[in-house]
Design a protein around this motif. Structure first.
Motif, PDB file in Angstrom:
ATOM      1  N   PHE A   1       8.123  15.009  31.288  1.00 35.96           N
ATOM      2  CA  PHE A   1       8.382  15.501  29.931  1.00 35.96           C
ATOM      3  C   PHE A   1       7.399  14.822  28.975  1.00 35.96           C
ATOM      4  N   LEU A   2       6.502  15.624  28.389  1.00 41.20           N
ATOM      5  CA  LEU A   2       5.490  15.071  27.486  1.00 41.20           C
ATOM      6  C   LEU A   2       5.978  15.167  26.040  1.00 41.20           C
ATOM      7  N   LEU A   3       6.068  14.017  25.387  1.00 45.50           N
ATOM      8  CA  LEU A   3       6.406  13.954  23.957  1.00 45.50           C
ATOM      9  C   LEU A   3       5.098  13.748  23.199  1.00 45.50           C
ATOM     10  N   ASP A   4       4.509  14.861  22.762  1.00 41.74           N
ATOM     11  CA  ASP A   4       3.167  14.825  22.174  1.00 41.74           C
ATOM     12  C   ASP A   4       3.203  14.382  20.718  1.00 41.74           C
ATOM     13  N   GLU A   5       2.221  13.598  20.315  1.00 41.24           N
ATOM     14  CA  GLU A   5       2.048  13.135  18.927  1.00 41.24           C
ATOM     15  C   GLU A   5       3.291  12.406  18.400  1.00 41.24           C
ATOM     16  N   ILE A   6       3.768  11.443  19.175  1.00 44.14           N
ATOM     17  CA  ILE A   6       4.994  10.737  18.775  1.00 44.14           C
ATOM     18  C   ILE A   6       4.765   9.866  17.539  1.00 44.14           C
ATOM     19  N   ASP A   7       3.502   9.549  17.258  1.00 45.78           N
ATOM     20  CA  ASP A   7       3.209   8.721  16.076  1.00 45.78           C
ATOM     21  C   ASP A   7       3.211   9.538  14.781  1.00 45.78           C
ATOM     22  N   LYS A   8       3.309  10.853  14.895  1.00 43.39           N
ATOM     23  CA  LYS A   8       3.252  11.697  13.697  1.00 43.39           C
ATOM     24  C   LYS A   8       4.612  12.198  13.250  1.00 43.39           C
ATOM     25  N   MET A   9       5.677  11.604  13.796  1.00 43.82           N
ATOM     26  CA  MET A   9       7.020  11.917  13.304  1.00 43.82           C
ATOM     27  C   MET A   9       7.192  11.284  11.929  1.00 43.82           C
ATOM     28  N   ALA A  10       7.825  12.005  11.032  1.00 40.97           N
ATOM     29  CA  ALA A  10       8.031  11.480   9.674  1.00 40.97           C
ATOM     30  C   ALA A  10       9.514  11.286   9.435  1.00 40.97           C
ATOM     31  N   SER A  11       9.859  10.513   8.405  1.00 40.64           N
ATOM     32  CA  SER A  11      11.269  10.335   8.048  1.00 40.64           C
ATOM     33  C   SER A  11      11.398  10.464   6.533  1.00 40.64           C
ATOM     34  N   ASP A  12      12.415  11.209   6.106  1.00 37.82           N
ATOM     35  CA  ASP A  12      12.680  11.356   4.662  1.00 37.82           C
ATOM     36  C   ASP A  12      14.176  11.546   4.475  1.00 37.82           C
ATOM     37  N   PHE A  13      14.577  12.208   3.382  1.00 42.01           N
ATOM     38  CA  PHE A  13      16.006  12.359   3.084  1.00 42.01           C
ATOM     39  C   PHE A  13      16.729  13.201   4.141  1.00 42.01           C
ATOM     40  N   ARG A  14      15.980  13.968   4.950  1.00 38.59           N
ATOM     41  CA  ARG A  14      16.619  14.792   5.969  1.00 38.59           C
ATOM     42  C   ARG A  14      17.099  13.962   7.158  1.00 38.59           C
ATOM     43  N   GLY A  15      16.471  12.839   7.372  1.00 38.84           N
ATOM     44  CA  GLY A  15      16.863  11.997   8.510  1.00 38.84           C
ATOM     45  C   GLY A  15      15.672  11.255   9.080  1.00 38.84           C
ATOM     46  N   ASP A  16      15.940  10.503  10.135  1.00 36.30           N
ATOM     47  CA  ASP A  16      14.904   9.691  10.776  1.00 36.30           C
ATOM     48  C   ASP A  16      14.841  10.065  12.257  1.00 36.30           C
ATOM     49  N   PRO A  17      13.940  10.988  12.634  1.00 36.21           N
ATOM     50  CA  PRO A  17      13.886  11.424  14.037  1.00 36.21           C
ATOM     51  C   PRO A  17      13.494  10.311  15.008  1.00 36.21           C
ATOM     52  N   SER A  18      12.736   9.312  14.518  1.00 36.67           N
ATOM     53  CA  SER A  18      12.335   8.233  15.432  1.00 36.67           C
ATOM     54  C   SER A  18      13.553   7.440  15.911  1.00 36.67           C
ATOM     55  N   SER A  19      14.573   7.326  15.043  1.00 32.57           N
ATOM     56  CA  SER A  19      15.805   6.636  15.460  1.00 32.57           C
ATOM     57  C   SER A  19      16.553   7.456  16.502  1.00 32.57           C
ATOM     58  N   ALA A  20      16.506   8.784  16.342  1.00 31.91           N
ATOM     59  CA  ALA A  20      17.162   9.652  17.326  1.00 31.91           C
ATOM     60  C   ALA A  20      16.457   9.571  18.682  1.00 31.91           C
ATOM     61  N   MET A  21      15.150   9.269  18.656  1.00 34.97           N
ATOM     62  CA  MET A  21      14.391   9.169  19.909  1.00 34.97           C
ATOM     63  C   MET A  21      14.735   7.907  20.688  1.00 34.97           C
ATOM     64  N   LEU A  22      15.366   6.936  20.029  1.00 37.05           N
ATOM     65  CA  LEU A  22      15.674   5.669  20.716  1.00 37.05           C
ATOM     66  C   LEU A  22      16.543   5.908  21.936  1.00 37.05           C
ATOM     67  N   GLU A  23      17.557   6.772  21.776  1.00 36.77           N
ATOM     68  CA  GLU A  23      18.469   7.027  22.895  1.00 36.77           C
ATOM     69  C   GLU A  23      17.760   7.787  24.010  1.00 36.77           C
ATOM     70  N   VAL A  24      16.827   8.664  23.636  1.00 32.91           N
ATOM     71  CA  VAL A  24      16.097   9.452  24.631  1.00 32.91           C
ATOM     72  C   VAL A  24      15.221   8.555  25.498  1.00 32.91           C
TER      73      VAL A  24
END
Length: 771
Positions: free
Chosen positions: A416-439
């Motif tokens: 499973f390739l997670l491409d461009e993981i450094d280009k995830m952003a976080s704002d008032f909608r949420g923080d996707p990088s935190s959601a990736m911790l469990e993955v």
């Protein structure tokens, strides 16, 4: 007591004859027919004993019970099909004493088994109890006629009563045989009473089960009737066939999906809800969508890993040139998996500039391991619902990208390739990088929870590979869960090989040419790499090769040429003037000019630093679009020289008499980083002392106020640029000696590396000696 020798034995299959019983028997086996014929010739008496196993056609003496019944043959009738029907009457119990030798049929020597009587009153009480229990049994079973009860009541002999009652009970042969073997009459009566009680309990249980089955059938019929009514109502409302067809189809899919029991229970529960809700309801489509996602997800399907190390190595080498560290890590993973037969999927993070082959490398890894490949691009993702999915209460809810990817993969163990993981952003909608911790946490991802699916999903067998251009923008906790492998870029030698072996053949094919129609000489390829591209990867190089192929195709078609040969000189004719220039060594030793080595996003380059002195009051001017860190390096070098002016033979008052201007050419290009520290210091000392800097020397290293030289990064790329520029000596920090192993051998042979700890050593090697 009666003893008999040489009496014929008739083995009985599935039945048993008691004394005083009269019964018809059909006999067909050759040995049995011979035994009956012999008995008819003699005194019509035969010994009847049951077989232990009904299925045995040719019983031996061990297959026949030892205790049986001596019977008299009353009648014999030969039937048209070859069998014999006999009417026998049981006379008394007997036990086999010995078997006689006889090949035609069984002959035995027997002794009568006499009945043992007890107290008459006890026997009378047991007989009454037996008759009473038998009557109750008949009322429950209703399988025995009333006449049988009357005939049983008339029997006043205890042993005979016990035998007749047993003959009417539906017992197994071994239970009937046990009754036959009990010679003690009171014991026999007690045993039969116990058997009848057991049979009554079984009958009552059967009756109870029957009633439950009847109720269940009634309920099923009621549900069927209601469903038929529902179909009729739905038909009237416009729903042609109702949902029965859909429900049946979904039920079959659920059963064939190999789900875990808990997931299958959830799916069937939701299917029950779906069946009851009208199709016009908005919730109906939500539930159906949810069920279809559960069916579509792989729960147990997996591909078998190909753990052949040489095979995997061949594929990786065929697809990619260089990248030894990454290949080595993959082969290590396969080797460990082969030894342990089970290992959690590693989380690799390939970090490097664009175009170095991070994505294609992940695809090659999947091919070498015989795993399915799936890719999810995370560039621009700023909502954590993109990772974890939306709650089903929202309109248009869907699972997150992880679950979507697993559906596409169709197996539980893809790459499973997670491409461009450094280009995830976080704002008032949420923080996707935190959601990736469990993955990406090997300790947690076996129970990954998606908001849409709700049930936990096992990701522990997945091999996750993330890619990033810049490691600094990946959050620390996320980076901590990954094994980082840096792909710095390709050397000129590697680019030449990749262009020759991979890119050029690919572009020749894609542009409709044949190998014989186009030849690009090596000197042209080298010029293409140096002067028409400036990158760490090979993406731009491939575009330029595609342009060469198009130009060649035009020449072949329009000028009717059979072959085009591209040389270094012809390259400018095809592609125009070179787009880039690269830093080159100075032609002669110069005062106030030092050559530094820089690490850029496109690999490495040389950096010429110039220092000019003119009368003034010690003002320090920095130009060349320098970043804050580079300006601070210049200040540190300036302060060091002021503190060591006398040792360096510089006028201690130089800062009061002169203004100093430090310039780094190519001012349009932003430049930053601490590694130009020693280069600036060398150029400053050269300008202040008038000693020229050696033209063949390049240098890199951070400088402190005390003159210490600190380590830097990107030594491989900087060394490549030094080699390309024609430098022969490179001054590096002492602590960077360990990084020399990463530099290709062909580059190491052409450069002389001088590790230094202090700026004094730098000046010693960089400046021309005083005459």
């Amino acid at each position: 007591m009666t003893n008999k020798n040489n009496i014929p034995l008739l083995p009985l299959r599935g039945l048993l004859v008691y004394p005083s019983m009269v019964m018809h028997l059909d006999v067909g086996r050759d040995k049995s027919v011979a035994a009956i014929e012999t008995a008819m010739v003699e005194d019509n008496e035969i010994f009847l004993s049951a077989q232990r196993e009904v299925s045995v056609d040719e019983p031996s003496t061990d297959d026949i019970y030892n205790i049986g019944t001596v019977a008299k043959i009353k009648q014999m009738l030969k039937l048209p099909n070859g069998t014999i029907r006999i009417l026998v009457e049981g006379l008394y119990r007997a036990q086999i004493e010995d078997h006689m030798e006889n090949n035609e049929f069984f002959k035995v020597s027997i002794s009568e088994l006499e009945e043992e009587h007890g107290d008459r009153n006890e026997e009378e009480a047991l007989m009454r109890s037996l008759v009473e229990q038998f009557e109750q049994y008949i009322k429950v079973s209703k399988k025995v006629s009333d006449e049988t009860v009357s005939s049983v009541k008339d029997i006043d002999i205890p042993g005979r009563l016990a035998d007749i009652v047993t003959s009417h009970l539906p017992l197994k042969i071994k239970d009937k045989q046990k009754v036959l073997e009990i010679a003690d009459v009171p014991e026999r009566l007690k045993h039969i009473i116990e058997l009848i009680n057991n049979e009554k309990e079984v009958m009552n249980l059967e009756k109870k089960i029957g009633q439950q089955v009847k109720k269940s059938m009634e309920r099923t019929q009621k549900e069927y009737y209601l469903r038929e009514q529902m179909k009729a109502i739905q038909k009237e409302l416009g729903d042609k066939d109702g949902k029965s067809g859909e429900v049946a189809e979904l039920t079959e899919k659920i059963e064939n999906a190999n789900m875990p029991e808990r997931i299958e229970a959830v799916a069937k529960k939701e299917l029950g809800r779906y069946e009851k809700i009208p199709s016009s309801s908005a919730e109906s489509s939500v539930i159906r969508n949810y069920i279809e996602w559960l069916i579509a997800l792989p729960w147990t399907e997996e591909t078998v890993d190909n753990l052949d190390i040489p095979h995997a190595e061949d594929i990786l080498n065929a697809d990619h040139y260089g990248l030894e560290k990454v290949k080595e890590r993959i082969l290590e993973y396969l080797a460990v998996q082969k030894l342990t037969e089970s290992i959690k999927g590693p989380i690799l993070c390939l970090v490097g500039p664009p175009g170095v082959g991070k994505t294609s490398l992940a695809r090659s890894i999947a091919r070498s391991m015989n795993r399915n490949f799936v890719r999810a691009s995370l560039g621009g993702v700023r909502d954590d619902a993109e990772i974890r999915g939306h709650r089903r209460t929202y309109v248009g809810a869907m699972p997150g990208r992880i679950i979507q990817g697993m559906k596409k993969a169709e197996t539980v163990n893809p790459v499973f390739l997670l491409d461009e993981i450094d280009k995830m952003a976080s704002d008032f909608r949420g923080d996707p990088s935190s959601a990736m911790l469990e993955v990406l946490d090997p300790e947690q991802n076996n129970t990954f929870s998606d908001h849409f699916i709700e049930e936990t999903y096992d990701l522990s067998n997945v091999m996750f590979i993330a890619t990033a251009n810049n490691m600094n923008t990946i959050p620390g906790p996320l980076l901590d869960r990954m094994e980082v492998i840096s792909i710095a870029g390709y050397t000129e030698v590697e680019k030449l090989h990749i262009a020759k072996e991979h890119l050029l053949p690919k572009q020749i094919k894609e542009n409709g040419l044949k190998k014989s129609q186009l030849q690009v000489r090596e000197d042209a390829l080298l010029k293409l790499v140096r002067r028409y591209t400036r990158e760490a990867g090979v993406r731009g190089l491939e575009r330029q090769l595609a342009a060469v192929c198009r130009k060649a195709a035009k020449i072949i078609v329009s000028e009717d040429k059979k072959r085009v040969v591209v040389t270094e000189k012809q390259l400018e004719t095809l592609l125009g003037k070179p787009l880039f220039r690269y830093g080159q060594a100075e032609l002669e030793d110069q005062v106030g000019t030092a050559t530094g080595l820089a690490y850029t996003s496109a690999g490495g380059d040389t950096l010429s630093i110039e220092v000019s002195l003119y009368p003034g009051k010690g003002k320090l001017t920095l130009t060349g679009k320098l970043g804050d860190v580079m300006k601070e390096s210049a200040q540190a070098a300036f302060s060091y020289i002021r503190s060591r002016a006398e040792e360096l033979k510089i006028d201690p008052e130089f800062h009061d008499k002169n203004d100093i201007h430090i310039h780094v050419p190519e001012g349009a290009t932003p430049k930053d980083g601490p590694s130009a520290g020693i280069t600036m210091a060398t150029a400053l000392v050269s300008a202040l002392t008038g000693r020229p800097v050696r033209k063949e020397v390049g240098m890199t290293g951070e400088v402190t106020l005390r003159g210490r030289v600190l380590p830097i990064g990107g030594l491989k790329e900087k060394s490549l640029s030094a080699h390309r520029a024609g430098l022969t000596t490179v001054i590096i920090p002492k602590d960077n000696e360990k990084d020399l192993e990463d530099i290709p051998e062909s580059i190491r042979e052409g450069l002389h590396f001088i590790p230094v700890d202090h700026l004094d050593e730098v000046l010693k090697h960089a400046l021309v000696e005083e005459k």
